[in-house]
Design an enzyme around this catalytic site. Structure first.
Site, PDB file in Angstrom:
ATOM      1  N   GLY A 114      51.890  50.772  44.984  1.00  0.00           N
ATOM      2  CA  GLY A 114      51.003  49.616  44.862  1.00  0.00           C
ATOM      3  C   GLY A 114      51.549  48.308  44.275  1.00  0.00           C
ATOM      4  O   GLY A 114      51.287  47.472  43.358  1.00  0.00           O
TER       5      GLY A 114
ATOM      6  N   GLY B  89      50.026  44.701  44.091  1.00  0.00           N
ATOM      7  CA  GLY B  89      48.784  44.414  43.402  1.00  0.00           C
ATOM      8  C   GLY B  89      49.281  43.496  42.270  1.00  0.00           C
ATOM      9  O   GLY B  89      50.122  42.980  41.939  1.00  0.00           O
ATOM     10  N   GLN B  90      48.268  43.268  41.184  1.00  0.00           N
ATOM     11  CA  GLN B  90      48.333  42.391  40.041  1.00  0.00           C
ATOM     12  C   GLN B  90      49.371  42.937  39.093  1.00  0.00           C
ATOM     13  O   GLN B  90      49.921  42.104  38.707  1.00  0.00           O
ATOM     14  CB  GLN B  90      47.015  42.268  39.441  1.00  0.00           C
ATOM     15  CG  GLN B  90      46.907  41.039  38.382  1.00  0.00           C
ATOM     16  CD  GLN B  90      45.661  41.544  37.206  1.00  0.00           C
ATOM     17  OE1 GLN B  90      45.161  42.569  37.040  1.00  0.00           O
ATOM     18  NE2 GLN B  90      45.528  40.321  36.640  1.00  0.00           N
TER      19      GLN B  90
ATOM     20  N   ASP C 258      54.208  49.884  49.103  1.00  0.00           N
ATOM     21  CA  ASP C 258      52.475  49.342  49.033  1.00  0.00           C
ATOM     22  C   ASP C 258      52.078  49.702  50.606  1.00  0.00           C
ATOM     23  O   ASP C 258      52.821  49.895  51.682  1.00  0.00           O
ATOM     24  CB  ASP C 258      52.389  47.972  48.974  1.00  0.00           C
ATOM     25  CG  ASP C 258      51.044  47.585  48.431  1.00  0.00           C
ATOM     26  OD1 ASP C 258      51.036  47.279  47.251  1.00  0.00           O
ATOM     27  OD2 ASP C 258      49.934  47.880  49.124  1.00  0.00           O
TER      28      ASP C 258
ATOM     29  N   ASP D 199      51.000  54.619  52.224  1.00  0.00           N
ATOM     30  CA  ASP D 199      49.365  54.523  51.870  1.00  0.00           C
ATOM     31  C   ASP D 199      49.323  55.759  50.882  1.00  0.00           C
ATOM     32  O   ASP D 199      49.451  57.057  51.298  1.00  0.00           O
ATOM     33  CB  ASP D 199      48.708  55.118  53.289  1.00  0.00           C
ATOM     34  CG  ASP D 199      46.993  55.238  52.991  1.00  0.00           C
ATOM     35  OD1 ASP D 199      46.741  55.461  54.153  1.00  0.00           O
ATOM     36  OD2 ASP D 199      46.650  55.396  51.958  1.00  0.00           O
TER      37      ASP D 199
ATOM     38  N   TYR E  34      34.553  53.109  39.704  1.00  0.00           N
ATOM     39  CA  TYR E  34      35.945  52.845  39.262  1.00  0.00           C
ATOM     40  C   TYR E  34      35.817  53.591  37.903  1.00  0.00           C
ATOM     41  O   TYR E  34      37.038  54.212  37.940  1.00  0.00           O
ATOM     42  CB  TYR E  34      36.008  51.356  38.896  1.00  0.00           C
ATOM     43  CG  TYR E  34      37.340  50.811  38.296  1.00  0.00           C
ATOM     44  CD1 TYR E  34      37.122  50.438  36.980  1.00  0.00           C
ATOM     45  CD2 TYR E  34      38.406  50.776  38.969  1.00  0.00           C
ATOM     46  CE1 TYR E  34      38.434  49.969  36.408  1.00  0.00           C
ATOM     47  CE2 TYR E  34      39.632  50.287  38.369  1.00  0.00           C
ATOM     48  CZ  TYR E  34      39.405  50.116  37.136  1.00  0.00           C
ATOM     49  OH  TYR E  34      40.779  49.596  36.521  1.00  0.00           O
TER      50      TYR E  34
ATOM     51  N   LYS F 175      38.605  56.442  36.989  1.00  0.00           N
ATOM     52  CA  LYS F 175      39.461  56.679  35.815  1.00  0.00           C
ATOM     53  C   LYS F 175      39.519  57.952  34.937  1.00  0.00           C
ATOM     54  O   LYS F 175      40.307  58.501  34.584  1.00  0.00           O
ATOM     55  CB  LYS F 175      39.476  55.224  35.101  1.00  0.00           C
ATOM     56  CG  LYS F 175      39.826  54.057  36.096  1.00  0.00           C
ATOM     57  CD  LYS F 175      41.458  54.115  36.231  1.00  0.00           C
ATOM     58  CE  LYS F 175      41.909  53.263  37.132  1.00  0.00           C
ATOM     59  NZ  LYS F 175      43.301  53.201  37.650  1.00  0.00           N
TER      60      LYS F 175
HETATM   61  C1  VAH Z   1      38.371  45.088  36.315  1.00  0.00           C
HETATM   62  N1  VAH Z   1      40.614  44.131  35.465  1.00  0.00           N
HETATM   63  O1  VAH Z   1      37.807  44.234  36.053  1.00  0.00           O
HETATM   64  C2  VAH Z   1      40.085  45.431  35.932  1.00  0.00           C
HETATM   65  C3  VAH Z   1      40.168  46.338  34.866  1.00  0.00           C
HETATM   66  C4  VAH Z   1      39.756  46.595  32.555  1.00  0.00           C
HETATM   67  C5  VAH Z   1      39.167  45.993  33.691  1.00  0.00           C
HETATM   68  O2  VAH Z   1      40.099  47.568  35.165  1.00  0.00           O
HETATM   69  O3  VAH Z   1      38.136  46.043  37.135  1.00  0.00           O
END
Ligand code: VAH
Length: 317
Positions: A8, A11-12, A34, A53, A142, A146
């Site tokens: 990755g 990415g940011q 990436d 990938d 998400y 996590k």
């Molecule tokens: C989001 N910037 O907003 C990410 C992060 C803490 C949030 O995981 O989804």
């Protein structure tokens, strides 16, 4: 010197973590990977890179063997708001990547860093001084990925001895790569808008407090955790870490100290507001401070000075 694989890398986080790690471990020891390939910008020219990938375990295994990798930094994820539009993609990438990395790390005796997030908490979690160990019932896919990542990473440490480590990042603010699809991203967008247009329309309501951190602190925290003495780690996946907590009016006021004409109005993004309301206002990161010496260097004031300085130069303002 250890060999590192960053999955990755475009990415940011990855686009800044790659040069940061190359400065520490040596360019040839840090492989940038990436699914977007060839890599963007100088990530490719500034050191070894490959296409991975993260949902394909063979890609990861081949790279780990080819480059004799000692530590994997798995940054593959679909951020909170974007994943709500395609939950199965969010699950496949978020959980698929960490499972694939864990198996490759187990078979090849690699350490593994997979970031978690404030998104791992939900509306039932205490919002103020959110404890290190507390209820985690996130309402986003998400967040579910996590929490899954945290639990399976702890399992692989306890069951197979894989050296897994992780932090719960707050919203990350950077001036290198624009984030995509996050809930906290308004805190990045506002700086660009202030410099380029002098005004910003905020998607979150006034009073919406969120934990935040400047990217230089996030990069340093990542390496400090991965280099920490394992004997001192009681926790592993995943440490609360934060640097500041603010709401939109506070960051706007800080920007106005430098751009007095800056104006902000609001246009609510219901999805992001709902997600933000389910996340902590401010985490308690005392356990990370105790177990591996975490301490932020940037606050809202010093971050704003640096962000505006860099962006004004970049856009000739
Ligand atoms: C989001 N910037 O907003 C990410 C992060 C803490 C949030 O995981 O989804």
């Amino acid at each position: 010197m250890k060999n590192i694989l960053i999955i990755g890398a475009c990415g940011q986080i990855g686009s800044e973590l790659t040069p940061f790690l190359r400065n520490i471990y040596g360019t040839d020891h840090v492989v940038a990977a990436d699914c977007i390939y060839p890599l963007k910008g100088d990530l490719a020219e500034s050191g070894p890179s490959c296409k991975i990938d993260a949902t394909n375990p063979q890609d990861i295994a081949d790279a780990v063997k080819k480059y004799n990798i000692d530590a994997i930094y798995n940054l593959a994820a679909i951020l909170s708001a974007k994943a709500e539009a395609n939950p199965m993609l969010g699950w496949r990438v978020g959980v698929g990547a960490v499972l694939n990395c864990l198996e490759v790390a187990r078979e090849n005796h690699c350490a593994l860093f997979t970031p978690s997030s404030i998104g791992a908490f939900g509306p039932d979690t205490p919002h103020d001084n959110t404890p290190q160990d507390t209820i985690q019932r996130p309402k986003t896919i998400y967040g579910v990925t996590k929490v899954t990542g945290e639990l399976i990473s702890d399992y692989y440490f306890k069951r197979f001895g894989v050296d897994t480590r992780s932090v719960r990042f707050p919203g990350l603010i950077s001036n290198v790569t624009l984030p995509g699809g996050g809930t906290t991203d308004y805190a990045v967008d506002i700086y660009y808008a202030a410099v380029k247009e002098g005004k910003f329309t905020c998607p979150l309501k006034p009073g919406t407090f969120l934990d935040m951190m400047y990217m230089p602190d996030a990069l340093r925290a990542t390496v400090e955790l991965m280099e920490a003495d394992p004997a001192k780690l009681v926790h592993r996946n995943s440490f609360n870490i934060t640097a500041m907590s603010f709401e939109p009016e506070m960051i706007a006021a800080e920007i106005k100290k430098h751009i007095p004409s800056f104006k902000m109005d609001y246009q609510l993004d219901e999805l992001r507001q709902g997600i933000a309301d389910s996340w902590p206002n401010k985490m308690d990161d005392s356990v990370a401070r105790k177990e591996w010496g975490w301490a932020p260097k940037y606050d809202l004031q010093t971050m704003t000075v640096d962000m505006l300085e860099v962006l004004k130069k970049r856009f000739n303002k």
